[in-house]
Scaffold this motif. Structure first.
Motif, PDB file in Angstrom:
ATOM      1  N   ASP A 113       0.823  -1.218   0.000  1.00  6.19           N
ATOM      2  CA  ASP A 113       0.000   0.000   0.000  1.00  6.19           C
ATOM      3  C   ASP A 113       0.854   1.264   0.000  1.00  6.19           C
ATOM      4  O   ASP A 113       0.334   2.379   0.086  1.00  6.19           O
ATOM      5  CB  ASP A 113      -0.945   0.010   1.202  1.00  6.19           C
ATOM      6  N   GLY A 114       2.173   1.091  -0.053  1.00  5.93           N
ATOM      7  CA  GLY A 114       3.039   2.255  -0.189  1.00  5.93           C
ATOM      8  C   GLY A 114       3.638   2.718   1.123  1.00  5.93           C
ATOM      9  O   GLY A 114       4.588   3.498   1.120  1.00  5.93           O
ATOM     10  N   THR A 115       3.085   2.237   2.239  1.00  4.91           N
ATOM     11  CA  THR A 115       3.691   2.668   3.498  1.00  4.91           C
ATOM     12  C   THR A 115       5.044   2.005   3.643  1.00  4.91           C
ATOM     13  O   THR A 115       5.295   0.909   3.139  1.00  4.91           O
ATOM     14  CB  THR A 115       2.816   2.303   4.705  1.00  4.91           C
ATOM     15  N   ILE A 116       5.925   2.709   4.320  1.00  7.84           N
ATOM     16  CA  ILE A 116       7.277   2.197   4.486  1.00  7.84           C
ATOM     17  C   ILE A 116       7.479   1.894   5.972  1.00  7.84           C
ATOM     18  O   ILE A 116       7.219   2.744   6.824  1.00  7.84           O
ATOM     19  CB  ILE A 116       8.317   3.210   4.007  1.00  7.84           C
ATOM     20  N   LEU A 117       7.904   0.701   6.228  1.00  9.00           N
ATOM     21  CA  LEU A 117       8.126   0.294   7.616  1.00  9.00           C
ATOM     22  C   LEU A 117       9.612   0.091   7.824  1.00  9.00           C
ATOM     23  O   LEU A 117      10.310  -0.480   6.974  1.00  9.00           O
ATOM     24  CB  LEU A 117       7.404  -1.022   7.912  1.00  9.00           C
ATOM     25  N   GLU A 118      10.068   0.577   8.969  1.00 10.49           N
ATOM     26  CA  GLU A 118      11.421   0.218   9.370  1.00 10.49           C
ATOM     27  C   GLU A 118      11.266  -0.943  10.366  1.00 10.49           C
ATOM     28  O   GLU A 118      10.518  -0.815  11.321  1.00 10.49           O
ATOM     29  CB  GLU A 118      12.118   1.406  10.022  1.00 10.49           C
ATOM     30  N   VAL A 119      11.923  -2.030  10.088  1.00 14.04           N
ATOM     31  CA  VAL A 119      11.804  -3.217  10.951  1.00 14.04           C
ATOM     32  C   VAL A 119      13.124  -3.431  11.671  1.00 14.04           C
ATOM     33  O   VAL A 119      14.184  -3.408  11.045  1.00 14.04           O
ATOM     34  CB  VAL A 119      11.463  -4.477  10.121  1.00 14.04           C
ATOM     35  N   ARG A 120      13.015  -3.575  12.956  1.00 17.95           N
ATOM     36  CA  ARG A 120      14.225  -3.792  13.741  1.00 17.95           C
ATOM     37  C   ARG A 120      14.005  -5.020  14.632  1.00 17.95           C
ATOM     38  O   ARG A 120      12.966  -5.152  15.289  1.00 17.95           O
ATOM     39  CB  ARG A 120      14.441  -2.543  14.601  1.00 17.95           C
ATOM     40  N   ARG A 121      14.938  -5.932  14.592  1.00 14.62           N
ATOM     41  CA  ARG A 121      14.779  -7.141  15.414  1.00 14.62           C
ATOM     42  C   ARG A 121      16.001  -7.325  16.283  1.00 14.62           C
ATOM     43  O   ARG A 121      17.126  -7.214  15.791  1.00 14.62           O
ATOM     44  CB  ARG A 121      14.574  -8.386  14.526  1.00 14.62           C
ATOM     45  N   ASP A 122      15.767  -7.555  17.531  1.00 17.92           N
ATOM     46  CA  ASP A 122      16.867  -7.772  18.476  1.00 17.92           C
ATOM     47  C   ASP A 122      16.614  -9.060  19.246  1.00 17.92           C
ATOM     48  O   ASP A 122      15.508  -9.268  19.755  1.00 17.92           O
ATOM     49  CB  ASP A 122      16.938  -6.630  19.488  1.00 17.92           C
ATOM     50  N   PRO A 123      17.619  -9.921  19.301  1.00 13.42           N
ATOM     51  CA  PRO A 123      17.456 -11.130  20.140  1.00 13.42           C
ATOM     52  C   PRO A 123      17.314 -10.708  21.607  1.00 13.42           C
ATOM     53  O   PRO A 123      17.849  -9.651  21.980  1.00 13.42           O
ATOM     54  CB  PRO A 123      18.774 -11.879  19.931  1.00 13.42           C
ATOM     55  N   VAL A 124      16.560 -11.503  22.405  1.00 14.08           N
ATOM     56  CA  VAL A 124      16.469 -11.215  23.839  1.00 14.08           C
ATOM     57  C   VAL A 124      17.163 -12.333  24.627  1.00 14.08           C
ATOM     58  O   VAL A 124      17.234 -13.473  24.152  1.00 14.08           O
ATOM     59  CB  VAL A 124      14.998 -11.079  24.305  1.00 14.08           C
ATOM     60  N   PRO A 125      17.679 -11.958  25.785  1.00 12.58           N
ATOM     61  CA  PRO A 125      18.390 -12.994  26.577  1.00 12.58           C
ATOM     62  C   PRO A 125      17.468 -14.165  26.890  1.00 12.58           C
ATOM     63  O   PRO A 125      16.262 -13.950  27.119  1.00 12.58           O
ATOM     64  CB  PRO A 125      18.763 -12.233  27.865  1.00 12.58           C
ATOM     65  N   GLY A 126      17.957 -15.341  26.774  1.00 15.32           N
ATOM     66  CA  GLY A 126      17.157 -16.534  27.061  1.00 15.32           C
ATOM     67  C   GLY A 126      16.410 -17.024  25.851  1.00 15.32           C
ATOM     68  O   GLY A 126      15.537 -17.885  25.954  1.00 15.32           O
ATOM     69  N   GLY A 127      16.687 -16.496  24.667  1.00 16.16           N
ATOM     70  CA  GLY A 127      16.057 -16.965  23.450  1.00 16.16           C
ATOM     71  C   GLY A 127      14.890 -16.077  23.044  1.00 16.16           C
ATOM     72  O   GLY A 127      14.317 -15.348  23.847  1.00 16.16           O
ATOM     73  N   GLY A 128      14.538 -16.209  21.800  1.00 15.44           N
ATOM     74  CA  GLY A 128      13.487 -15.365  21.267  1.00 15.44           C
ATOM     75  C   GLY A 128      14.018 -13.982  20.845  1.00 15.44           C
ATOM     76  O   GLY A 128      15.207 -13.700  20.968  1.00 15.44           O
ATOM     77  N   PHE A 129      13.090 -13.167  20.359  1.00 16.99           N
ATOM     78  CA  PHE A 129      13.528 -11.824  19.925  1.00 16.99           C
ATOM     79  C   PHE A 129      12.359 -10.863  19.966  1.00 16.99           C
ATOM     80  O   PHE A 129      11.197 -11.235  20.086  1.00 16.99           O
ATOM     81  CB  PHE A 129      14.139 -11.856  18.518  1.00 16.99           C
ATOM     82  N   ILE A 130      12.695  -9.618  19.899  1.00 18.37           N
ATOM     83  CA  ILE A 130      11.673  -8.577  19.868  1.00 18.37           C
ATOM     84  C   ILE A 130      11.771  -7.874  18.520  1.00 18.37           C
ATOM     85  O   ILE A 130      12.857  -7.608  18.024  1.00 18.37           O
ATOM     86  CB  ILE A 130      11.861  -7.608  21.053  1.00 18.37           C
ATOM     87  N   ALA A 131      10.616  -7.642  17.921  1.00 17.50           N
ATOM     88  CA  ALA A 131      10.593  -6.938  16.635  1.00 17.50           C
ATOM     89  C   ALA A 131       9.869  -5.610  16.823  1.00 17.50           C
ATOM     90  O   ALA A 131       8.801  -5.566  17.426  1.00 17.50           O
ATOM     91  CB  ALA A 131       9.914  -7.800  15.570  1.00 17.50           C
ATOM     92  N   ILE A 132      10.476  -4.546  16.330  1.00 17.65           N
ATOM     93  CA  ILE A 132       9.857  -3.222  16.447  1.00 17.65           C
ATOM     94  C   ILE A 132       9.638  -2.661  15.042  1.00 17.65           C
ATOM     95  O   ILE A 132      10.562  -2.605  14.215  1.00 17.65           O
ATOM     96  CB  ILE A 132      10.749  -2.287  17.266  1.00 17.65           C
ATOM     97  N   TYR A 133       8.401  -2.271  14.803  1.00 19.90           N
ATOM     98  CA  TYR A 133       8.035  -1.745  13.480  1.00 19.90           C
ATOM     99  C   TYR A 133       7.765  -0.230  13.591  1.00 19.90           C
ATOM    100  O   TYR A 133       6.963   0.195  14.422  1.00 19.90           O
ATOM    101  CB  TYR A 133       6.779  -2.429  12.947  1.00 19.90           C
ATOM    102  N   THR A 134       8.444   0.529  12.777  1.00 17.97           N
ATOM    103  CA  THR A 134       8.198   1.984  12.784  1.00 17.97           C
ATOM    104  C   THR A 134       7.711   2.399  11.398  1.00 17.97           C
ATOM    105  O   THR A 134       8.302   2.023  10.384  1.00 17.97           O
ATOM    106  CB  THR A 134       9.494   2.746  13.103  1.00 17.97           C
ATOM    107  N   ASP A 135       6.626   3.159  11.407  1.00 17.80           N
ATOM    108  CA  ASP A 135       6.130   3.674  10.109  1.00 17.80           C
ATOM    109  C   ASP A 135       6.962   4.916   9.750  1.00 17.80           C
ATOM    110  O   ASP A 135       6.859   5.974  10.374  1.00 17.80           O
ATOM    111  CB  ASP A 135       4.645   4.059  10.247  1.00 17.80           C
ATOM    112  N   ILE A 136       7.836   4.758   8.782  1.00 17.72           N
ATOM    113  CA  ILE A 136       8.717   5.883   8.411  1.00 17.72           C
ATOM    114  C   ILE A 136       8.306   6.478   7.055  1.00 17.72           C
ATOM    115  O   ILE A 136       9.089   7.163   6.389  1.00 17.72           O
ATOM    116  CB  ILE A 136      10.197   5.450   8.366  1.00 17.72           C
ATOM    117  N   THR A 137       7.046   6.222   6.679  1.00 19.10           N
ATOM    118  CA  THR A 137       6.603   6.695   5.354  1.00 19.10           C
ATOM    119  C   THR A 137       6.828   8.196   5.184  1.00 19.10           C
ATOM    120  O   THR A 137       7.423   8.657   4.205  1.00 19.10           O
ATOM    121  CB  THR A 137       5.109   6.375   5.172  1.00 19.10           C
ATOM    122  N   GLU A 138       6.362   8.949   6.193  1.00 19.96           N
ATOM    123  CA  GLU A 138       6.461  10.415   6.051  1.00 19.96           C
ATOM    124  C   GLU A 138       7.899  10.889   5.969  1.00 19.96           C
ATOM    125  O   GLU A 138       8.270  11.721   5.147  1.00 19.96           O
ATOM    126  CB  GLU A 138       5.762  11.102   7.227  1.00 19.96           C
TER     127      GLU A 138
END
Lengths: 792, 123
Positions: A113-138
């Motif tokens: 749809d044209g929106t631009i997302l910045e995706v950031r993923r960081d592993p977390v201690p003990g396994g797994g990870f956190i993903a952060i999505y930022t709408d950077i379209t503007e």
């Protein structure tokens, strides 16, 4: 699954295995308030925590939020939905994504749809990870816009057909130079950036010249010649202004190439000059040609006149008529040539204006004499209304007369058996006086259209009349030019069938001369070495003006005095080379000034030109002369006079006072022939001495112009002494203003000009003759009197 | 009968004017250049001189100056004749010592008027 999603949206956290309660609530609140989408995965990559923005950003169906779906499920789902593009290998994308999960990473992804997302993923201690999505379209769009703008600017800067330079004000260094400039001067911008402005041109002087312009106050435009790539000059129009460039004061300057325009102007100028010179050549040709044409015409007119006279004597009237036609045609042609000559002189700017005091009644009389016969020819009554007290105006009499004659001859031509009138009136409005000449006729008149064409060369309202004398069609054109040259206006009004009125209005004082009120004494102007100084002594400002205009042009340096006292002061302080002396002046008159001058050694030698309208005769009488006699001396008349004043006396004595020994000898002979004795004196002073030492003579014969003391001064002295009250004195002087007087003057560097009869313009020639002579002879000896040539 | 010296280099002008002056009762002497004019003025002492200004050998201005400078001819009135109908020409002629001025082509009645005035004859 709806339920779980609702539960999560509701009060409880779906991920609260430890029952951490309050902290879990805080975490949830924090997550929901974040401006980013957040998703947390456990060690087996199951989605265990998320916030609302995450759901919105990825637009995932509710069933995926059941704490059971894994990262792999999402990727596959999104891939299948086309989130990563249409024809991508989803498994390969997934493998790439999984491979990155063991470390922090970040990337940008543009959604369908044209929106631009910045995706950031960081592993977390003990396994797994956190993903952060930022709408950077503007932000992305703004960045893109900025980049586009910049590119646009860069393109404009590079392509603009205007040279642009930015120079640091303090250091003179070139901060920026655009493509246009680099093309103008043929140098790469990169090679000049950061270098001093002087480096812009091969010739450092050129650079300094430019800097001088740029460092000056910002001006609208200024021409500057740039050396072009091939060295050829490029004319530019420079404009510059102040600019704050990256925090430093700088100058921004633009250069517009105006070479084409300059070259065009130059071509125009050359064309104009060529045209002007062609016009002058034409005028010179016309002037010469007119002269050449006049000579044969002279013969045609002259011989036809002679033949016509012969034929008239022989009574051959038919022949007379034919010959008169030849004559009339010849005169017409002559008029045409004269008009063309006038017009060509006007066009070439070579028609000069001679201003002088013109007496209106006299001028009108002269015009009447000329146009009278034209009036009679068509049976017109000619009425002149010119009051006798109209006085004079300062103008060019020739042009005024020709203008009036043109109007009147036109009126005469276009009126048959009617009336033509000339009325002259004077009007004074404050300082400004005007004289109006109105020519009114009862002739055929003109239509509006005819009036419109009236002042154009070679047009006549009625072309069939050109055969009449003078009808060249140029007369009104010339008249209009003349009137304009005299500072006046010409107007016309007419009613067809009823007549026309032409009116010329002239200023009473035609401009052109120096200020009307010349300073009374001008001792100031620095005298050029070798320049001849002329002291003008006259109470009439007009005379000062005319002399200033005519003599000033000839290179004479003029001094001015308004009366005799001032004149003597100036002369004593700084003796001039020549004095022009008016006779009728307040305080002391010209003759007295002359007498005083001749009695002072320092002034006696200065040549004096008398300007007078009073003739010597009356003055001589007024000073107490008994009789008046003119030179050359008529012997019989002299004898008659002697006898008249010495009736019946034998052996009486006659005192001859003349500086010319030849005259004295001639007069002595006549006296002795008459049986009388003669005594001689060389000037008035000697004569006074003689009178004091001898008994009264029977008669004194007195010359007027003499050194030491002239006849006028002698007369004043004698008449002031009662002892000599009855002494008969006969004045001998040159008659009026004639050739004998001129030769007299030529030898004595003394000249009498009759102001009313002699054009003041001839004074220049007379002056240079006198000046040349007095220079040549030098000092006083110039005044030493030689023999008056008139006697004999 | 008054004698008029006509100094004119153009043959036709000389012929015309001399014939017309003769017809009007004057005796006419002819000179074809300025020098001849001065010589004739000196040797024959005419009553009046009609002087063309553009003359060979010696121009009219110089010839007039010489006539006016010599005491024996100074009193002879000189009328300048010139084809240039310009004010400067008139002034130049007067400055050279001419007593009168007239333009060519000659208007005989006008010229005769000037001649008569200078000779002191009745109109």
């Amino acid at each position: 699954m709806d339920g779980e999603a609702a539960q999560q949206d509701g009060d409880a956290c779906p991920y609260d295995p430890g029952g951490l309660g309050r902290e879990a609530t805080l975490l949830r609140a924090t997550l929901e308030n974040m401006a980013q989408g957040v998703a947390m995965y456990d060690a087996s990559y199951r989605l265990v925590t998320w916030n609302q923005l995450f759901r919105e950003y990825l637009d995932m169906p509710d069933e995926f939020f059941d704490n059971a779906h894994t990262f792999q499920d999402y990727i596959r789902y999104l891939g299948a939905r086309g989130e990563f593009g249409d024809q991508v290998d989803i498994e390969a994308v997934l493998a790439r994504r999984l491979a990155q999960l063991d470390h922090s990473h970040r990337f940008e992804r543009t959604r369908p749809d044209g929106t631009i997302l910045e995706v950031r993923r960081d592993p977390v201690p003990g396994g797994g990870f956190i993903a952060i999505y930022t709408d950077i379209t503007e932000r992305k769009l703004a960045e893109m816009k900025l980049r586009e703008d910049e590119e646009q600017l860069r393109a404009v800067d590079a392509a603009a057909p205007v040279g642009l330079v930015i120079i640091d004000r303090a250091s003179h260094l070139i901060r920026h130079l655009n493509g246009g400039m680099s093309r103008l001067i043929g140098r790469e911008a990169a090679t000049l950036a950061g270098r001093p402005v002087e480096a812009m041109f091969a010739d450092p002087d050129k650079g300094r010249e430019l800097w001088d312009i740029l460092a000056g106050p910002p001006v609208e435009r200024r021409e500057f010649i740039l050396p072009g790539p091939d060295g050829a000059p490029i004319w530019t129009m420079v404009a510059h202004g102040d600019l704050d460039f990256r925090g430093e004061p700088a100058i921004i300057a633009t250069f517009v190439d105006i070479t084409d325009r300059v070259q065009m102007e130059q071509q125009l100028r050359e064309a104009k000059e060529a045209a002007e010179s062609a016009s002058q050549v034409k005028s010179a040709f016309l002037a010469n040609m007119s002269h050449e044409l006049r000579t044969p015409l002279n013969a045609i007119i002259g011989y036809s006149e002679i033949l016509s006279e012969d034929a008239a004597d022989n009574g051959d009237t038919a022949m007379v008529a034919d010959l008169d036609k030849i004559q009339a045609a010849g005169k017409h042609l002559l008029g045409l040539i004269n008009d063309i000559l006038d017009l060509s002189k006007i066009e070439a700017g070579r028609m000069d204006v001679y201003l002088e005091q013109v007496f209106l009644n006299r001028t009108v009389d002269e015009v009447r004499t000329i146009v009278g016969p034209m009036m009679e020819k068509n049976g017109n009554r000619f009425v002149i209304d010119c009051p006798l007290d109209l006085g004079s105006l300062r103008t060019d009499v020739t042009k005024l007369k020709q203008s009036l004659i043109n109007l009147l001859s036109n009126a005469a031509k276009f009126t048959k058996g009617g009336q033509v009138s000339l009325s002259v009136t004077r009007r004074q409005e404050g300082e400004v006086g005007t004289v109006r000449f109105e020519v009114r006729d009862t002739g055929i008149g003109m239509t509006e259209e005819q009036i419109g064409r009236l002042f154009q060369a070679f047009t006549q309202a009625d072309s069939s009349t050109t055969r009449n004398f003078g009808g060249t069609g140029l007369g009104l054109t010339i008249t209009k030019h003349f009137v304009a040259m005299l500072g006046g206006t010409i107007t016309v009004s007419s009613v067809p069938g009823e007549g026309s009125v032409f009116a010329i209005e002239l200023p009473a004082e035609a401009a052109e001369a120096p200020p009307a009120e010349a300073p009374v004494i001008d001792g100031g102007a620095p005298v050029e070495a070798g320049a001849i100084t002329v002291l003008v002594v006259d109470d009439d400002p007009a005379v000062h003006e005319v002399l200033a205009a005519t003599l000033g042009k000839e290179g004479y340096v003029l001094r001015h005095a308004r009366d005799g006292i001032d004149a003597l002061d100036i002369m004593r302080r700084d003796p001039p080379d020549i004095v022009t002396l008016d006779v009728m002046m307040p305080k002391i008159d010209g003759w007295s000034v002359l007498g005083i001058m001749k009695s002072e050694p320092e002034l006696a030698h200065i040549p004096v030109i008398m300007l007078t309208i009073v003739d010597d005769r009356n003055l001589g009488y007024a000073l107490g002369a008994s009789e008046y006699m003119t030179k050359p001396i008529d012997r019989q008349r002299l004898l008659g006079l002697i006898h008249k004043f010495t009736p019946g006396e034998e052996g009486g004595q006659v005192l001859v006072v003349d500086d010319d020994p030849d005259v004295r000898a001639m007069v002595r002979a006549a006296i002795e022939d008459g049986g009388l004795h003669a005594a001689e004196a060389g000037n008035g002073r000697e004569a006074l001495v003689w009178l004091g030492a001898h008994p009264l003579p029977s008669l004194v014969l007195l010359d007027l112009m003499m050194p030491v003391m002239d006849g006028f001064a002698f007369l004043s002295e004698v008449r002031a002494n009662s002892a000599y009250a009855d002494l008969p004195i006969v004045v001998l002087t040159a008659k009026e203003l004639t050739e004998s007087e001129r030769s007299y003057l030529a030898q004595n560097t003394l000249l009498i000009l009759n102001k009313s009869a002699q054009p003041i313009g001839t004074l220049g020639a007379a002056l240079s003759a006198i000046a040349g002579r007095s220079r040549g002879v030098g000092g006083k000896s110039a005044a030493g009197k030689a023999a008056p040539g008139g006697a004999g | 009968m008054a004698t008029i010296l006509l100094v004119e280099d153009n043959e036709m002008n000389r012929d015309m004017l001399s014939r017309r002056l003769t017809r009007n009762g004057y005796e006419v002497l002819l000179a074809v250049d300025g020098q001849q004019g001065v010589d004739l003025a000196t040797s024959r002492r005419p009553d009046l001189i009609l002087m063309d200004m553009s003359l060979p050998v010696l121009d009219g201005w110089e010839a007039t100056r010489r006539v006016k400078a010599a005491p024996e001819t100074a009193a002879i009135p000189v009328i300048a004749l010139t084809a240039h109908a310009m004010e400067q020409d008139r002034e130049a002629a007067m400055a050279a010592g001419c007593d009168e001025f007239d333009t060519k082509p000659v208007e005989l009645p006008r010229l005769l008027g000037k001649i008569r005035a200078l000779l002191g004859e009745e109109g």
